[in-house]
Design an enzyme around this catalytic site. Structure first.
Site, PDB file in Angstrom:
ATOM      1  N   ASP A  43      -5.405  -5.454  10.717  1.00 33.59           N
ATOM      2  CA  ASP A  43      -6.693  -4.749  10.749  1.00 33.59           C
ATOM      3  C   ASP A  43      -7.884  -5.689  10.525  1.00 33.59           C
ATOM      4  O   ASP A  43      -8.972  -5.475  11.063  1.00 33.59           O
ATOM      5  CB  ASP A  43      -6.736  -3.569   9.755  1.00 33.59           C
ATOM      6  CG  ASP A  43      -6.299  -3.923   8.351  1.00 33.59           C
ATOM      7  OD1 ASP A  43      -5.883  -5.070   8.123  1.00 33.59           O
ATOM      8  OD2 ASP A  43      -6.373  -3.043   7.468  1.00 33.59           O
TER       9      ASP A  43
ATOM     10  N   LYS B 290       0.801  -1.231   0.000  1.00 33.26           N
ATOM     11  CA  LYS B 290       0.000   0.000   0.000  1.00 33.26           C
ATOM     12  C   LYS B 290       0.836   1.285   0.000  1.00 33.26           C
ATOM     13  O   LYS B 290       0.498   2.253   0.680  1.00 33.26           O
ATOM     14  CB  LYS B 290      -0.933   0.021   1.212  1.00 33.26           C
ATOM     15  CG  LYS B 290      -1.971  -1.086   1.198  1.00 33.26           C
ATOM     16  CD  LYS B 290      -2.842  -1.057   2.420  1.00 33.26           C
ATOM     17  CE  LYS B 290      -2.092  -1.519   3.649  1.00 33.26           C
ATOM     18  NZ  LYS B 290      -2.962  -1.757   4.794  1.00 33.26           N
TER      19      LYS B 290
HETATM   20  C1  BGC Z   1      -2.028  -5.776   3.812  1.00 28.07           C
HETATM   21  C2  BGC Z   1      -2.904  -6.484   4.830  1.00 28.07           C
HETATM   22  C3  BGC Z   1      -4.053  -5.582   5.251  1.00 28.07           C
HETATM   23  C4  BGC Z   1      -4.794  -5.085   4.027  1.00 28.07           C
HETATM   24  C5  BGC Z   1      -5.944  -4.166   4.372  1.00 28.07           C
HETATM   25  C6  BGC Z   1      -2.862  -5.245   2.668  1.00 28.07           C
HETATM   26  O1  BGC Z   1      -2.066  -4.497   1.798  1.00 28.07           O
HETATM   27  O2  BGC Z   1      -1.055  -6.659   3.300  1.00 28.07           O
HETATM   28  O3  BGC Z   1      -2.138  -6.861   5.964  1.00 28.07           O
HETATM   29  O4  BGC Z   1      -4.903  -6.304   6.080  1.00 28.07           O
HETATM   30  O5  BGC Z   1      -3.901  -4.401   3.169  1.00 28.07           O
HETATM   31  O6  BGC Z   1      -5.527  -3.038   5.049  1.00 28.07           O
END
Ligand code: BGC
Length: 506
Positions: free
Chosen positions: A227, A191
């Protein structure tokens, strides 16, 4: 690109058929003359997944879940299936004061949370938001954790909590290999984060080191929380049959309660453990290549982590706007939109925001919103352009909802099979901007899940601050279990004493 139509059907026929069978929900076709529609559909049919294809996607994910759970196969598995060491959902007896940290998007939050047993309530006493500047998301880990420790310190100061060492739930929404509830190794950033020196390290340790560098306060025991897990646990306090947590926001992911006997890499056969699937990584081994469009390939190639989290890049808020932008650019280049003129803004990556998709798909004001947004993007549009843009948004958000549905169906079907039930009734805790804010996303997702998991009756519960209150709840449950096992050990000890006394007396 291999999902082109091979059976010779015309594009218009395909959309009509899809519309009739409900596959593409209610695509916005109005206002588009047939001759334009037939051209537009050449681009859009690549995003339309039939129910059979969704079933196939679900079957592929089912295999990947098994690979991720396996003792010897998990190292190479694209869907990581990470044990979370959360062994129980709330039973309503949890209580106490907690701190919660939440890092996973562009903001970092600190919260003081109170869990009240009598009122069965989780109360947010206070909270503070600190922005994470873009440079920090790409800087060093030390800078990031120092910033976190400073925000936490300022918050404790403002709340007069510096002298207390409260237990802390840390929602860290990235894939972590968890070794204990308080030992969690970052596998990789996602992200848009890419801080150096953190991948491969224990995040709890990095946080503690940053706090010790300051030396003016301390924290109690730490529970690391994804989360999805926080979401499941915060909903679990309201509805004790909640055993899945799902996020469709900047990123996407889900967790669920798996039978311990199937979690081959953790000792023990009894009970259940929450598994963080990290389903965003589905497809990283090429298993979804046949449904990727050239636009998905481009989004991946230009991201900061090419080849990683392919499924997430087809679904989540960080990428949906960019997929739409790329389709619009291609259509414009082919003279189908905006009189063939691409504005500088439309030509710039990241400028078509995912929130525009929600605005353009609003049932009543959507077309008006589209016109406003296109003007702001500096485009010379006509009314047909606005309708085509709405159809593009609709097609891409529908694919996202239906892919999520395929993945969720895989999980509920798995839970049902695990328990050898003909019929499963369960609750899914959900959060994330895409799910919450998009006008039709949730209904499209739910409709497709019903189709793909007909023997499961699912209640969807939108979580109330899973990353804050949910993290406190994970910490509270961990404390309750620790307390129970201490009591158990003590009572074992008492039994032994009694036995010894008896022996002495004989
Ligand atoms: C992460 C997860 C997270 C999800 C939602 C993903 O990019 O790898 O750990 O739960 O985003 O936030």
């Amino acid at each position: 690109m291999s999902n082109t139509q091979a059976n010779g059907e015309s594009n218009i026929q395909i959309t009509k058929k899809a519309k009739m069978s409900g596959d593409t929900a209610t695509l916005h076709l109005d206002g588009i003359p047939p001759e334009v529609l037939s051209k537009v559909e050449k681009y859009l049919q690549l995003f339309q997944l039939s129910p059979e294809m969704l079933q196939e996607v679900s079957a592929r994910l089912r295999k990947d879940l098994l690979r991720g759970l396996g003792k010897h196969s998990h190292h190479k598995a694209p869907v990581k299936m990470l044990p979370t060491f959360v062994r129980a959902t709330p039973d309503g007896t949890e209580k106490g004061d907690f701190l919660a940290l939440d890092l996973g998007g562009t903001n970092f939050r600190v919260l003081h949370v109170r869990v009240e047993e009598e009122a069965q309530k989780v109360l947010k006493m206070d909270s503070q938001i600190c922005a994470i500047p873009q440079e920090m998301m790409l800087g060093t880990g030390e800078q990031l954790f120092d910033h976190i420790a400073t925000c936490l310190g300022d918050f404790l100061e403002s709340q007069n909590l510096k002298g207390k060492t409260l237990p802390l739930g840390f929602t860290f929404s990235f894939p972590c290999e968890q070794l204990e509830i308080d030992k969690s190794i970052l596998i990789r950033w996602t992200k848009g984060f890419n801080c150096s020196g953190v991948e491969g390290k224990d995040v709890v340790q990095l946080l503690k080191e940053a706090i010790h560098r300051r030396g003016d306060y301390d924290i109690g025991s730490v529970a690391m929380v994804n989360d999805t897990v926080g979401t499941m646990m915060s909903c679990g306090y309201r509805d004790q049959s909640c055993e899945i947590g799902m996020i469709i926001g900047t990123g996407t992911n889900a967790c669920y309660m798996e039978e311990m006997k199937n979690v081959k890499r953790i000792e023990g056969e009894d009970g259940r453990m929450c598994i963080n699937t990290e389903w965003g990584g589905f497809g990283d081994d090429g298993s979804l290549d046949d449904i990727l469009t050239e636009f998905d390939v481009e989004v991946d190639k230009t991201s900061i982590n090419p080849g990683v989290h392919i499924f997430e890049k087809m679904i989540s808020g960080m990428y949906l706007g960019e997929i739409v932008r790329l389709v619009l650019v291609k259509m414009t280049k082919d003279k189908l939109l905006f009189k063939g003129q691409i504005s500088e803004t439309l030509g710039t990556p990241g400028q078509f925001e995912t929130k525009f998709i929600s605005e353009i798909e609003e049932p009543d004001s959507g077309l008006e919103n589209a016109k406003k947004i296109l003007t702001e993007l500096g485009l010379d549009w006509d009314p047909v352009d606005a309708c085509v843009v709405r159809l593009v948004c609709d097609t891409i958000s529908s694919r996202s909802a239906r892919l999520c549905a395929a993945a969720l169906a895989t999980l509920v079907n798995r839970i049902r099979n695990n328990r050898k039930l003909d019929h499963l009734k369960t609750t899914v805790g959900v959060d994330g901007t895409v799910y919450r804010k998009h006008p039709t996303f949730s209904s499209k997702l739910q409709k497709a899940v019903r189709l793909l998991a007909p023997q499961c009756d699912i209640t969807f519960l939108v979580s109330e601050d899973g990353s804050g209150k949910g993290a406190a709840m994970v910490t509270a449950v961990a404390q309750r279990l620790a307390h129970q096992s201490r009591l158990l050990e003590e009572s074992d000890g008492e039994d032994n004493d009694e036995e010894e006394e008896e022996e002495e007396g004989q």
